[in-house]
Write an enzyme that holds these catalytic residues in place. Structure first.
Site, PDB file in Angstrom:
ATOM      1  N   LYS A 159      16.975 -13.316 -20.482  1.00  0.00           N
ATOM      2  CA  LYS A 159      16.263 -14.600 -20.466  1.00  0.00           C
ATOM      3  C   LYS A 159      16.960 -15.498 -19.433  1.00  0.00           C
ATOM      4  O   LYS A 159      17.681 -16.439 -19.773  1.00  0.00           O
ATOM      5  CB  LYS A 159      16.296 -15.246 -21.863  1.00  0.00           C
TER       6      LYS A 159
HETATM    7  N1  PPE Z   1       8.561 -12.705 -23.851  1.00  0.00           N
HETATM    8  C1  PPE Z   1       8.978 -13.801 -23.198  1.00  0.00           C
HETATM    9  C2  PPE Z   1       8.747 -13.897 -21.745  1.00  0.00           C
HETATM   10  C3  PPE Z   1       9.634 -14.821 -23.907  1.00  0.00           C
HETATM   11  O1  PPE Z   1      10.071 -15.887 -23.255  1.00  0.00           O
HETATM   12  C4  PPE Z   1       9.804 -14.704 -25.295  1.00  0.00           C
HETATM   13  C5  PPE Z   1      10.474 -15.792 -26.073  1.00  0.00           C
HETATM   14  C6  PPE Z   1       9.342 -13.532 -25.936  1.00  0.00           C
HETATM   15  C7  PPE Z   1       8.720 -12.557 -25.175  1.00  0.00           C
HETATM   16  C8  PPE Z   1       9.530 -13.298 -27.404  1.00  0.00           C
HETATM   17  O2  PPE Z   1      10.887 -13.079 -27.703  1.00  0.00           O
HETATM   18  P1  PPE Z   1      11.507 -13.450 -29.123  1.00  0.00           P
HETATM   19  O3  PPE Z   1      11.585 -14.913 -29.215  1.00  0.00           O
HETATM   20  O4  PPE Z   1      12.842 -12.789 -29.104  1.00  0.00           O
HETATM   21  O5  PPE Z   1      10.623 -12.873 -30.145  1.00  0.00           O
HETATM   22  N2  PPE Z   1      10.252 -17.101 -25.564  1.00  0.00           N
HETATM   23  C9  PPE Z   1      11.138 -18.196 -25.942  1.00  0.00           C
HETATM   24  C10 PPE Z   1      10.990 -19.381 -25.020  1.00  0.00           C
HETATM   25  C11 PPE Z   1       9.707 -20.128 -25.070  1.00  0.00           C
HETATM   26  C12 PPE Z   1       9.740 -21.392 -24.250  1.00  0.00           C
HETATM   27  O6  PPE Z   1       8.690 -22.008 -24.101  1.00  0.00           O
HETATM   28  O7  PPE Z   1      10.813 -21.799 -23.788  1.00  0.00           O
HETATM   29  C13 PPE Z   1      10.964 -18.566 -27.398  1.00  0.00           C
HETATM   30  O8  PPE Z   1       9.980 -18.181 -28.014  1.00  0.00           O
HETATM   31  O9  PPE Z   1      11.832 -19.276 -27.908  1.00  0.00           O
END
Ligand code: PPE
Length: 306
Positions: A159
């Protein structure tokens, strides 16, 4: 949306909200050289608990390693404790938690070895990430005109803050076009993920999702796979094409911020009956119980703030 809180954790101490600032000449601000997590705490019958805190913290450190940092002044355990301290100090029960490790002081000349990592952790009350009606009605999405990262252009397991410019391009385009979320295709043209969520398709009772190679290894995604298997559903990791979205019985997306939300429409085509589907709702129910500490089977996912 109020992002205010009393304290933000900064390199080992809780500082008042207004003092949690960084200098203009912080390299992370110029190059996106930072890594972050999105974590949530929920009010449970035993008090506030952070959902899968260890997995999130380990992914934060993994992201930092992918970016190139080799040494950290804190351990995973210390960072986990810091998350709990932030929630407690702010008196929150339900909140979103945002840790960020960023390239600080002297990191110029595009080499992380010239700077050092700083860690800051904030928390705020963030509900309804995809809008108030999302849970009941599902949301409308489009397939973005922007392609998701190639696995060797940027690092899709991490991330990394800079990676999210790609998400900002897609999400802005999508919302300006009247949609609530963008679905992003990988460089081969298969469905990758959304701007901040992973995606699942349901067809004839089987659940499909993209393999983790080109996407973020979502912690919500992993939780949903476990829950789906426990409910007796088959979950298959497979390439998904754009038109397989259009003919799906159900499509849903999941992530920490968004939680689990059905898609009612994609590219102006109604999905299923245009509401959150049956399997989506079934998974939603168990998942929402699990995050709130109401599903005994998944209680180990709750890390009590104490
Ligand atoms: N893909 C991406 C690109 C992504 O950023 C997230 C989380 C996920 C999948 C799902 O991952 P998880 O949270 O581990 O289930 N995105 C984070 C950031 C969002 C934002 O707007 O900033 C979040 O959900 O916290």
């Amino acid at each position: 949306m109020g992002m205010e809180s009393k304290f933000i954790w900064k390199n080992g101490e809780l500082v008042p909200f207004e003092q949690a600032t960084v200098h203009f000449l912080t390299p992370a601000l110029h190059y996106g050289a930072a890594v972050f997590e999105g974590v949530r705490a929920y009010n449970t019958p035993k008090g506030s608990a952070i959902f899968r805190l260890r997995e999130h913290t380990e992914r934060l450190f993994d992201s930092a390693r992918v970016l190139g940092f080799r040494e950290f002044p804190w351990t995973v355990e210390e960072a986990m404790k810091a998350h709990k301290d932030v929630v407690r100090a702010n008196g929150f029960t339900d909140c979103y938690i945002r840790p960020l490790i960023f390239l600080d002081g002297g990191g110029w000349n595009l080499n992380v070895d010239n700077g050092k990592p700083s860690l800051m952790i904030a928390a705020w009350e963030w509900n309804n990430y995809l809008g108030e009606e999302a849970l009941a009605k599902g949301i409308r999405a489009n397939v973005s005109s922007f392609t998701r990262h190639h696995v060797n252009v940027s690092m899709t397991k991490a991330k990394i803050a800079g990676n999210y410019v790609n998400s900002i391009l897609a999400k802005t385009e999508s919302e300006r076009g009247g949609f609530q979320e963008a679905i992003m295709l990988d460089p081969q043209g298969y469905v990758a993920e959304c701007t901040g969520e992973n995606l699942f398709v349901v067809r004839d009772g089987v659940i499909y999702t993209a393999s983790t190679a080109p996407i973020l290894e979502g912690i919500t995604r992993a939780s949903i796979v476990t829950i789906a298997n426990d409910l007796g559903y088959q979950v298959r990791e497979t390439p998904i094409s754009r038109d397989q979205l259009y003919i799906a019985d159900e499509v849903f997306v999941c992530g920490t911020a968004a939680e689990l939300i059905g898609l009612s429409e994609i590219d102006h085509r109604v999905i299923g009956d245009g509401k959150s589907g049956k399997i989506t709702r079934e998974l939603q129910k168990v998942f929402y119980d699990a995050i709130r500490g109401k599903a005994e089977k998944y209680e180990s996912w709750c890390d009590y703030v104490g």
